[in-house]
Design a protein around this motif. Structure first.
Motif, PDB file in Angstrom:
ATOM      1  N   ALA A 199       0.829  -1.205   0.000  1.00 56.95           N
ATOM      2  CA  ALA A 199       0.000   0.000   0.000  1.00 56.95           C
ATOM      3  C   ALA A 199       0.865   1.257   0.000  1.00 56.95           C
ATOM      4  O   ALA A 199       0.545   2.247  -0.676  1.00 56.95           O
ATOM      5  CB  ALA A 199      -0.930  -0.004   1.212  1.00 56.95           C
ATOM      6  N   LEU A 200       1.984   1.229   0.730  1.00 57.74           N
ATOM      7  CA  LEU A 200       2.888   2.375   0.767  1.00 57.74           C
ATOM      8  C   LEU A 200       3.503   2.637  -0.604  1.00 57.74           C
ATOM      9  O   LEU A 200       3.524   3.779  -1.085  1.00 57.74           O
ATOM     10  CB  LEU A 200       3.993   2.134   1.796  1.00 57.74           C
ATOM     11  N   ALA A 201       3.977   1.582  -1.257  1.00 58.44           N
ATOM     12  CA  ALA A 201       4.579   1.736  -2.582  1.00 58.44           C
ATOM     13  C   ALA A 201       3.548   2.214  -3.598  1.00 58.44           C
ATOM     14  O   ALA A 201       3.842   3.089  -4.427  1.00 58.44           O
ATOM     15  CB  ALA A 201       5.193   0.415  -3.036  1.00 58.44           C
ATOM     16  N   SER A 202       2.345   1.683  -3.528  1.00 64.88           N
ATOM     17  CA  SER A 202       1.295   2.130  -4.447  1.00 64.88           C
ATOM     18  C   SER A 202       0.931   3.584  -4.188  1.00 64.88           C
ATOM     19  O   SER A 202       0.694   4.345  -5.131  1.00 64.88           O
ATOM     20  CB  SER A 202       0.049   1.263  -4.291  1.00 64.88           C
ATOM     21  N   GLY A 203       0.889   3.981  -2.947  1.00 60.39           N
ATOM     22  CA  GLY A 203       0.561   5.362  -2.610  1.00 60.39           C
ATOM     23  C   GLY A 203       1.627   6.346  -3.050  1.00 60.39           C
ATOM     24  O   GLY A 203       1.324   7.480  -3.419  1.00 60.39           O
ATOM     25  N   ILE A 204       2.885   5.927  -3.019  1.00 58.15           N
ATOM     26  CA  ILE A 204       3.976   6.831  -3.401  1.00 58.15           C
ATOM     27  C   ILE A 204       4.133   6.911  -4.912  1.00 58.15           C
ATOM     28  O   ILE A 204       4.279   7.990  -5.477  1.00 58.15           O
ATOM     29  CB  ILE A 204       5.298   6.365  -2.753  1.00 58.15           C
ATOM     30  N   PHE A 205       4.084   5.791  -5.606  1.00 52.79           N
ATOM     31  CA  PHE A 205       4.440   5.759  -7.021  1.00 52.79           C
ATOM     32  C   PHE A 205       3.264   5.920  -7.981  1.00 52.79           C
ATOM     33  O   PHE A 205       3.468   6.247  -9.132  1.00 52.79           O
ATOM     34  CB  PHE A 205       5.171   4.457  -7.352  1.00 52.79           C
ATOM     35  N   PHE A 206       2.047   5.692  -7.530  1.00 54.60           N
ATOM     36  CA  PHE A 206       0.908   5.751  -8.438  1.00 54.60           C
ATOM     37  C   PHE A 206      -0.071   6.817  -7.991  1.00 54.60           C
ATOM     38  O   PHE A 206      -0.287   7.019  -6.794  1.00 54.60           O
ATOM     39  CB  PHE A 206       0.190   4.392  -8.508  1.00 54.60           C
ATOM     40  N   SER A 207      -0.669   7.495  -8.948  1.00 57.00           N
ATOM     41  CA  SER A 207      -1.733   8.442  -8.650  1.00 57.00           C
ATOM     42  C   SER A 207      -2.955   8.049  -9.458  1.00 57.00           C
ATOM     43  O   SER A 207      -2.860   7.724 -10.642  1.00 57.00           O
ATOM     44  CB  SER A 207      -1.299   9.873  -8.983  1.00 57.00           C
ATOM     45  N   THR A 208      -4.099   8.059  -8.810  1.00 53.33           N
ATOM     46  CA  THR A 208      -5.336   7.632  -9.454  1.00 53.33           C
ATOM     47  C   THR A 208      -6.257   8.828  -9.592  1.00 53.33           C
ATOM     48  O   THR A 208      -6.534   9.526  -8.622  1.00 53.33           O
ATOM     49  CB  THR A 208      -6.032   6.542  -8.614  1.00 53.33           C
ATOM     50  N   LEU A 261       1.665   6.989 -13.158  1.00 48.76           N
ATOM     51  CA  LEU A 261       2.777   7.261 -12.246  1.00 48.76           C
ATOM     52  C   LEU A 261       2.626   8.659 -11.650  1.00 48.76           C
ATOM     53  O   LEU A 261       2.220   9.598 -12.328  1.00 48.76           O
ATOM     54  CB  LEU A 261       4.107   7.178 -12.985  1.00 48.76           C
ATOM     55  N   SER A 262       2.999   8.784 -10.389  1.00 52.03           N
ATOM     56  CA  SER A 262       2.989  10.091  -9.755  1.00 52.03           C
ATOM     57  C   SER A 262       4.235  10.863 -10.177  1.00 52.03           C
ATOM     58  O   SER A 262       5.138  10.330 -10.834  1.00 52.03           O
ATOM     59  CB  SER A 262       2.957   9.938  -8.234  1.00 52.03           C
ATOM     60  N   VAL A 263       4.294  12.122  -9.797  1.00 49.77           N
ATOM     61  CA  VAL A 263       5.457  12.949 -10.136  1.00 49.77           C
ATOM     62  C   VAL A 263       6.713  12.378  -9.484  1.00 49.77           C
ATOM     63  O   VAL A 263       7.782  12.319 -10.108  1.00 49.77           O
ATOM     64  CB  VAL A 263       5.214  14.410  -9.687  1.00 49.77           C
ATOM     65  N   LEU A 264       6.599  11.924  -8.255  1.00 52.42           N
ATOM     66  CA  LEU A 264       7.744  11.320  -7.572  1.00 52.42           C
ATOM     67  C   LEU A 264       8.208  10.055  -8.296  1.00 52.42           C
ATOM     68  O   LEU A 264       9.411   9.840  -8.475  1.00 52.42           O
ATOM     69  CB  LEU A 264       7.388  10.985  -6.125  1.00 52.42           C
ATOM     70  N   GLY A 265       7.266   9.225  -8.731  1.00 53.67           N
ATOM     71  CA  GLY A 265       7.624   8.015  -9.463  1.00 53.67           C
ATOM     72  C   GLY A 265       8.334   8.323 -10.763  1.00 53.67           C
ATOM     73  O   GLY A 265       9.299   7.660 -11.134  1.00 53.67           O
ATOM     74  N   ILE A 266       7.882   9.349 -11.473  1.00 53.52           N
ATOM     75  CA  ILE A 266       8.526   9.750 -12.731  1.00 53.52           C
ATOM     76  C   ILE A 266       9.929  10.258 -12.472  1.00 53.52           C
ATOM     77  O   ILE A 266      10.875   9.913 -13.202  1.00 53.52           O
ATOM     78  CB  ILE A 266       7.661  10.807 -13.454  1.00 53.52           C
ATOM     79  N   CYS A 267      10.094  11.073 -11.421  1.00 49.86           N
ATOM     80  CA  CYS A 267      11.439  11.590 -11.092  1.00 49.86           C
ATOM     81  C   CYS A 267      12.393  10.459 -10.717  1.00 49.86           C
ATOM     82  O   CYS A 267      13.554  10.451 -11.139  1.00 49.86           O
ATOM     83  CB  CYS A 267      11.347  12.595  -9.952  1.00 49.86           C
ATOM     84  N   ILE A 268      11.911   9.515  -9.941  1.00 50.60           N
ATOM     85  CA  ILE A 268      12.764   8.386  -9.548  1.00 50.60           C
ATOM     86  C   ILE A 268      13.172   7.574 -10.762  1.00 50.60           C
ATOM     87  O   ILE A 268      14.345   7.191 -10.905  1.00 50.60           O
ATOM     88  CB  ILE A 268      12.049   7.517  -8.499  1.00 50.60           C
ATOM     89  N   LEU A 269      12.233   7.308 -11.671  1.00 53.66           N
ATOM     90  CA  LEU A 269      12.573   6.560 -12.875  1.00 53.66           C
ATOM     91  C   LEU A 269      13.540   7.327 -13.767  1.00 53.66           C
ATOM     92  O   LEU A 269      14.456   6.741 -14.356  1.00 53.66           O
ATOM     93  CB  LEU A 269      11.306   6.209 -13.655  1.00 53.66           C
ATOM     94  N   ALA A 270      13.378   8.641 -13.865  1.00 52.51           N
ATOM     95  CA  ALA A 270      14.286   9.443 -14.696  1.00 52.51           C
ATOM     96  C   ALA A 270      15.701   9.403 -14.137  1.00 52.51           C
ATOM     97  O   ALA A 270      16.670   9.171 -14.876  1.00 52.51           O
ATOM     98  CB  ALA A 270      13.779  10.871 -14.785  1.00 52.51           C
ATOM     99  N   PHE A 271      15.845   9.611 -12.829  1.00 45.92           N
ATOM    100  CA  PHE A 271      17.184   9.602 -12.242  1.00 45.92           C
ATOM    101  C   PHE A 271      17.796   8.203 -12.246  1.00 45.92           C
ATOM    102  O   PHE A 271      19.011   8.054 -12.393  1.00 45.92           O
ATOM    103  CB  PHE A 271      17.162  10.180 -10.826  1.00 45.92           C
TER     104      PHE A 271
END
Length: 82
Positions: free
Chosen positions: A31-40, A47-57
């Protein structure tokens, strides 16, 4: 109740407790990982903005690491290994 039956009962209680505890931790982390990386929004999930930034870096880091490895490999041809 014999000693063997008592030990079996204690072990089964401990295993059940550990199994439930591990399942709870797994559900919480999921649930924590889904809450951080995905936005519904509505019915779409992205993907959330944080998830996109993590994937880019992570992609940039992977490119730099592989480039250094390839460069070190080609510059060390014919030389002794470190």
């Amino acid at each position: 109740m014999t000693g063997v039956a008592l030990v079996e009962e204690i072990v089964s209680i401990l295993i059940a407790g550990i199994t439930n505890f591990a399942a709870g931790i797994g559900e919480g982390l999921s649930a924590l990982a889904s809450g951080i990386f995905f936005s519904t929004t509505g019915e779409t999930t992205g993907l959330s903005v944080l998830g996109i930034c993590i994937l880019a870096f992570a992609g940039i880091s992977l490119c730099i690491g592989l480039s250094r490895w390839v460069l070190n490999f080609f510059t060390s041809l014919g030389a002794r290994n470190r």
